[in-house]
Design a protein around this motif. Structure first.
Motif, PDB file in Angstrom:
ATOM      1  N   GLY A  99      -9.536 -72.443 -28.735  1.00 58.36           N
ATOM      2  CA  GLY A  99     -10.354 -71.526 -29.532  1.00 58.36           C
ATOM      3  C   GLY A  99     -11.813 -71.626 -29.189  1.00 58.36           C
ATOM      4  O   GLY A  99     -12.258 -72.583 -28.543  1.00 58.36           O
ATOM      5  N   MET A 112      -8.896 -67.673 -31.443  1.00 61.87           N
ATOM      6  CA  MET A 112      -8.118 -68.883 -31.152  1.00 61.87           C
ATOM      7  C   MET A 112      -6.648 -68.511 -31.035  1.00 61.87           C
ATOM      8  O   MET A 112      -6.209 -67.454 -31.508  1.00 61.87           O
ATOM      9  CB  MET A 112      -8.317 -69.925 -32.250  1.00 61.87           C
ATOM     10  N   ALA A 139      -8.661 -75.724 -35.682  1.00 55.52           N
ATOM     11  CA  ALA A 139      -8.547 -74.327 -36.111  1.00 55.52           C
ATOM     12  C   ALA A 139      -9.276 -74.108 -37.429  1.00 55.52           C
ATOM     13  O   ALA A 139     -10.020 -73.126 -37.594  1.00 55.52           O
ATOM     14  CB  ALA A 139      -7.070 -73.943 -36.258  1.00 55.52           C
ATOM     15  N   LEU A 142     -13.022 -74.102 -36.849  1.00 59.43           N
ATOM     16  CA  LEU A 142     -13.518 -72.852 -36.262  1.00 59.43           C
ATOM     17  C   LEU A 142     -13.543 -71.724 -37.292  1.00 59.43           C
ATOM     18  O   LEU A 142     -14.444 -70.884 -37.294  1.00 59.43           O
ATOM     19  CB  LEU A 142     -12.651 -72.466 -35.062  1.00 59.43           C
ATOM     20  N   THR A 155      -6.675 -64.318 -34.172  1.00 59.39           N
ATOM     21  CA  THR A 155      -5.756 -65.372 -33.737  1.00 59.39           C
ATOM     22  C   THR A 155      -4.565 -64.749 -33.008  1.00 59.39           C
ATOM     23  O   THR A 155      -4.082 -63.676 -33.374  1.00 59.39           O
ATOM     24  CB  THR A 155      -5.242 -66.228 -34.912  1.00 59.39           C
TER      25      THR A 155
END
Length: 315
Positions: A99, A112, A139, A142, A155
């Motif tokens: 990501g 990501m 994750a 982010l 995503t």
């Protein structure tokens, strides 16, 4: 050599013959042009027939195909100035989830997704797309960054599931997945998720609790693999085809149940045969989904997203 799917064997054999004939025709025609054209027409008709009546298990096979485009393929084609960000700030880096920051269609985004790898070396490095706790904590980190700076989150999901190893459990795999899901529900920015291959269990939903959830036509999304389901229910992994049908894991099933919001079409033959076209199509759908949220008041995202998922399964 790439994997040949069971139901594609006759098509692949015919395509191989066509390729051989084209080599001869390229040197000297030998009157082969008409024969090649007829064989190509036959191969196309066989492809339409095969992909017009796919079973759930066949879609699982397509979703897992090694030539299907992966996260980094999408990023290299759709995202400008991609800057990967590594580490969970607690333990280390997990490369099953990649990501970072970039510009998608002119807008700054956090993007990501799972990366399975394309050869033995990269598959080992990316752990076949099966993330450990640090992957999910990265994750969440982010997503929190996106929330702080008001950036949309994109995503791309493609995982058999979270890594089930002892080391992952020791570092809090379940808690990390739960925290990632919680973060999805707490960020006040648009979030668009696309299942591009396999959407396996908590490993998938950890980064797929989004305002808009889309699936490629031949992708799958389920709480467990068909093999795992068959092993538990029938004590026989060979009943995977029966399990796949019972699980209702195809994009078509999930749209009907309102688990996802949209199906992204694939060209006949699947994404593994039409990678470039598939990537561009996914890009268009993501861009359209994000445009819907332009001008939407930021404080409304959390409540609407939470309500969307609370409604699932209710009559």
């Amino acid at each position: 050599m790439s994997t040949v799917l069971d139901f594609e064997k006759s098509i692949v054999e015919l395509e191989s013959k066509i390729a051989e004939l084209k080599k001869f025709a390229g040197v000297e025609d030998y009157g082969l042009t008409k024969e090649i054209s007829a064989m190509e027409d036959k191969a196309h008709k066989l492809m339409i027939k095969a992909y017009g009546s796919l079973t759930a298990w066949q879609r699982v096979q397509i979703a897992r195909h090694e030539k299907r485009p992966q996260f980094l393929d999408y990023v290299s084609r759709l995202v400008e100035d991609f800057t990967p960000l590594a580490g969970d700030r607690q333990f280390g880096e997990d490369q099953a989830i990649v990501g970072g920051l970039g510009r998608f269609e002119g807008r700054s985004v956090v993007i990501m997704g799972h990366q399975k790898g394309t050869d033995l070396e990269s598959r080992i490095r990316h752990n076949f797309g099966c993330a450990r706790p640090e992957g999910y904590r990265k994750a969440a980190r982010l997503m929190e960054m996106a929330h702080q700076f008001g950036l949309p989150v994109i995503t791309l999901v493609n995982t058999p599931g979270a890594y089930p190893g002892v080391d992952a459990e020791e570092r809090g795999q379940a808690e990390a997945i739960a925290k990632s899901i919680e973060t999805c529900l707490k960020i006040n920015v648009p979030m668009v998720s696309t299942i591009i291959g396999e959407g396996g269990s908590g490993g998938a939903i950890a980064i797929a609790v989004a305002d808009t959830v889309m699936m490629l036509e031949n992708s799958v999304y389920s709480v467990i693999s068909p093999e795992g389901c068959a092993s538990i229910l029938w004590k026989d992994a060979d009943k995977k085809e029966e399990a796949a049908a019972a699980q209702k894991l195809t994009a078509q099933d999930l749209l009907e149940f309102k688990i996802i919001d949209q199906i992204i079409p694939e060209k006949v033959g699947g994404a593994h045969r039409h990678a470039e076209e598939t990537i561009l199509t996914v890009g268009r759908y993501i861009n359209s989904a994000l445009k819907v949220y332009d001008g939407v008041e930021q404080h409304t995202f959390i409540a609407k997203r939470q309500q969307k998922f609370l409604q699932m399964g209710r009559l």
